[in-house]
Motif scaffolding. Structure first.
Motif, PDB file in Angstrom:
ATOM      1  N   ARG A  73      59.612  41.460  38.047  1.00  0.00           N
ATOM      2  CA  ARG A  73      59.817  42.326  36.883  1.00  0.00           C
ATOM      3  C   ARG A  73      60.309  41.497  35.705  1.00  0.00           C
ATOM      4  NH1 ARG A  73      57.297  46.547  36.237  1.00  0.00           N
ATOM      5  NH2 ARG A  73      57.938  47.442  38.222  1.00  0.00           N
ATOM      6  N   GLY A  74      61.241  40.592  35.958  1.00  0.00           N
ATOM      7  CA  GLY A  74      61.738  39.744  34.884  1.00  0.00           C
ATOM      8  C   GLY A  74      60.672  38.818  34.332  1.00  0.00           C
ATOM      9  N   MET A  75      59.771  38.342  35.203  1.00  0.00           N
ATOM     10  CA  MET A  75      58.713  37.437  34.777  1.00  0.00           C
ATOM     11  C   MET A  75      57.576  38.159  34.068  1.00  0.00           C
ATOM     12  SD  MET A  75      58.636  34.909  38.134  1.00  0.00           S
ATOM     13  CE  MET A  75      57.569  33.631  37.474  1.00  0.00           C
TER      14      MET A  75
ATOM     15  N   VAL B 149      70.004  31.236  34.727  1.00  0.00           N
ATOM     16  CA  VAL B 149      69.931  31.444  33.282  1.00  0.00           C
ATOM     17  C   VAL B 149      68.962  32.572  32.957  1.00  0.00           C
ATOM     18  CG1 VAL B 149      69.247  30.390  31.089  1.00  0.00           C
ATOM     19  CG2 VAL B 149      70.574  29.063  32.755  1.00  0.00           C
ATOM     20  N   HIS B 150      67.808  32.601  33.640  1.00  0.00           N
ATOM     21  CA  HIS B 150      66.818  33.653  33.393  1.00  0.00           C
ATOM     22  C   HIS B 150      67.371  35.038  33.739  1.00  0.00           C
ATOM     23  CE1 HIS B 150      63.731  31.044  32.151  1.00  0.00           C
ATOM     24  NE2 HIS B 150      63.254  30.674  33.334  1.00  0.00           N
ATOM     25  N   LEU B 151      68.030  35.145  34.889  1.00  0.00           N
ATOM     26  CA  LEU B 151      68.580  36.442  35.287  1.00  0.00           C
ATOM     27  C   LEU B 151      69.565  36.946  34.251  1.00  0.00           C
ATOM     28  CD1 LEU B 151      69.064  35.718  39.094  1.00  0.00           C
ATOM     29  CD2 LEU B 151      67.498  37.409  38.117  1.00  0.00           C
ATOM     30  N   ASP B 152      70.363  36.042  33.724  1.00  0.00           N
ATOM     31  CA  ASP B 152      71.296  36.389  32.651  1.00  0.00           C
ATOM     32  C   ASP B 152      70.514  36.885  31.427  1.00  0.00           C
ATOM     33  OD1 ASP B 152      73.569  36.539  31.008  1.00  0.00           O
ATOM     34  OD2 ASP B 152      73.438  34.432  30.452  1.00  0.00           O
ATOM     35  N   ARG B 153      69.472  36.167  31.060  1.00  0.00           N
ATOM     36  CA  ARG B 153      68.685  36.519  29.877  1.00  0.00           C
ATOM     37  C   ARG B 153      67.910  37.813  30.080  1.00  0.00           C
ATOM     38  NH1 ARG B 153      63.485  35.181  28.565  1.00  0.00           N
ATOM     39  NH2 ARG B 153      63.346  33.715  30.314  1.00  0.00           N
ATOM     40  N   TRP B 154      67.414  38.030  31.303  1.00  0.00           N
ATOM     41  CA  TRP B 154      66.656  39.240  31.601  1.00  0.00           C
ATOM     42  C   TRP B 154      67.554  40.456  31.786  1.00  0.00           C
ATOM     43  CZ3 TRP B 154      63.770  36.298  36.019  1.00  0.00           C
ATOM     44  CH2 TRP B 154      62.758  35.500  35.477  1.00  0.00           C
ATOM     45  N   GLY B 155      68.848  40.231  31.921  1.00  0.00           N
ATOM     46  CA  GLY B 155      69.760  41.337  32.178  1.00  0.00           C
ATOM     47  C   GLY B 155      69.628  41.908  33.577  1.00  0.00           C
ATOM     48  N   LEU B 156      69.227  41.065  34.535  1.00  0.00           N
ATOM     49  CA  LEU B 156      69.040  41.508  35.916  1.00  0.00           C
ATOM     50  C   LEU B 156      70.200  41.042  36.785  1.00  0.00           C
ATOM     51  CD1 LEU B 156      65.230  40.773  36.411  1.00  0.00           C
ATOM     52  CD2 LEU B 156      66.329  42.971  35.956  1.00  0.00           C
ATOM     53  N   ARG B 157      70.659  41.913  37.670  1.00  0.00           N
ATOM     54  CA  ARG B 157      71.785  41.615  38.545  1.00  0.00           C
ATOM     55  C   ARG B 157      71.342  41.636  40.003  1.00  0.00           C
ATOM     56  NH1 ARG B 157      76.795  42.513  36.253  1.00  0.00           N
ATOM     57  NH2 ARG B 157      77.516  41.502  38.167  1.00  0.00           N
ATOM     58  N   PRO B 158      71.242  40.484  40.643  1.00  0.00           N
ATOM     59  CA  PRO B 158      70.834  40.437  42.049  1.00  0.00           C
ATOM     60  C   PRO B 158      71.643  41.350  42.962  1.00  0.00           C
ATOM     61  CG  PRO B 158      70.793  38.236  41.128  1.00  0.00           C
ATOM     62  CD  PRO B 158      71.394  39.133  40.067  1.00  0.00           C
ATOM     63  N   GLU B 159      72.927  41.559  42.644  1.00  0.00           N
ATOM     64  CA  GLU B 159      73.771  42.358  43.543  1.00  0.00           C
ATOM     65  C   GLU B 159      73.273  43.792  43.704  1.00  0.00           C
ATOM     66  OE1 GLU B 159      77.333  43.769  40.467  1.00  0.00           O
ATOM     67  OE2 GLU B 159      77.735  42.309  42.027  1.00  0.00           O
TER      68      GLU B 159
END
Length: 357
Positions: A196-198, A314-324
């Motif tokens: 989804r982030g990609m 860094v990407h997860l931070d930028r995408w606003g996605l939280r693995p938890e």
């Protein structure tokens, strides 16, 4: 540090997790002491160590050496040894779970997972891992954890999300095509979220367990999920109907099963790209119609690199996605036996140990 004791979780190989006291270690040259914030339970530990499988017998790779378990830790550095230059006290880090020789070509490329030197050691397998209050690691094993991400986020990046990201990078997931994810355990859930982030146009998941399908549906990451049909071809037809297209441009198998891999291949569109990241099992496929005539490309990857793991955070931070978000259950160290029983059974999503909780 270096004084006092802490609790650590060990896996005797009889489908139990045992808590023992051990000294808090002191960092030597090039080492840091990390106060563990979270430590994930990985399916490979369950299959190879917890149930006294190949890891305890020393088959198919280095044996488990009776150390503190857990190769998915993240936390805060509380002490550093002589010679540390990149990280210091107070830094929040993810721990890459292999300590390589740092000299071979694979290590120099950032892939200590593929280090073949005799001194290669895995945290939680050959050296103490993250299922404890603290873990002693090489500074070279540390990856920065952005402030916006929690320690649980970091623990998930340490293995499952890193593995999924590497597989998706290899097949070039982007907004030009759809993504099929086969197997919606923790790595499959990670693949859906990262896809989804990609920018994948539509994402469909395939999973045998209704409990896991329900959990995946609740995350809002997948456009649709479905149970596998009688054959891979029938499942692929159902996926095509959900997509409204003759297969997905990119597919990834996270199940590690022969049936799952067949589904990932059958579900790929012409000129599609297929990623294999699930461990174990076999691959069996008809070649002409399934591969050659569809002009498919197959990629296989094992975990990821230090560089890509840093990039992913860094990407997860930028995408606003939280693995938890994929975590269904959290336990304290003293509940490790219960946590492993759940993770080895029918957990909905990821199971994580959180020391001090």
């Amino acid at each position: 540090m270096g004084t006092g004791t802490m609790a650590g979780v060990y896996l005797p190989g009889d489908s139990t997790a045992v808590l023992r006291e051990l000294p808090i270690p002191e960092p030597g040259p090039g080492q840091v002491l990390v106060e563990v914030g979270a430590s994930g339970i990985c399916g490979s530990d369950i299959g190879y160590i917890y149930h006294e499988h190949k890891g305890h017998r020393g088959v198919d790779g280095p044996a488990y050496r009776g150390v503190v378990a857990g190769h998915e830790p993240s936390g805060r550095i509380v002490a550093t040894g002589p010679g540390c230059r990149r990280f210091g006290d107070g830094d929040r880090v993810i721990v890459y779970h292999i300590a390589g020789c740092e000299r071979c070509d694979n290590c120099r490329r950032g892939y200590p997972i593929s280090c073949s030197a005799p001194e290669r050691e895995a945290y939680g397998w050959q050296r103490d891992g993250g299922h404890a209050g603290h873990v002693l690691v090489d500074e070279a094993s540390c990856v920065p954890l952005p402030d916006s991400l929690s320690y649980v986020d970091g623990a998930l990046i340490a293995c499952g999300f890193g593995t999924a990201y590497e597989g998706l990078r290899r097949i070039g997931v982007n907004g030009d095509g759809d993504l099929l994810v086969v197997g919606l355990g923790p790595v499959g859930l990670a693949a859906g979220m990262i896809g989804r982030g990609m920018g994948a146009r539509r994402i469909v998941g395939v999973e045998t367990s209704p409990v896991r399908r329900e959990w995946a549906d609740g995350l809002g990451v997948f456009d649709a999920t479905t149970a596998p049909a009688a054959s891979a071809e029938q499942t692929a037809a159902a996926v095509s109907e959900l997509l409204g297209a003759p297969g997905a441009a990119t597919t990834i198998d996270c199940s590690g099963s022969r049936a799952g891999r067949s589904t990932a291949i059958a579900g790929a569109a012409e000129w599609g790209r297929v990623s294999l990241v699930g461990e174990g099992g076999t691959l069996e496929t008809e070649v002409s119609d399934a591969l050659l005539h569809k002009q498919l490309t197959l990629y296989a990857s094992w975990v990821t690199s230090l560089t890509a793991m840093t990039e992913l955070a860094v990407h997860l931070d930028r995408w606003g996605l939280r693995p938890e978000r994929v975590v269904s259950d959290r336990f304290g160290l003293e509940q490790a036996d219960e946590a492993y029983r759940l993770a080895a059974g029918q957990s909905r999503g990821k199971v994580v140990l959180v020391p001090g909780s």
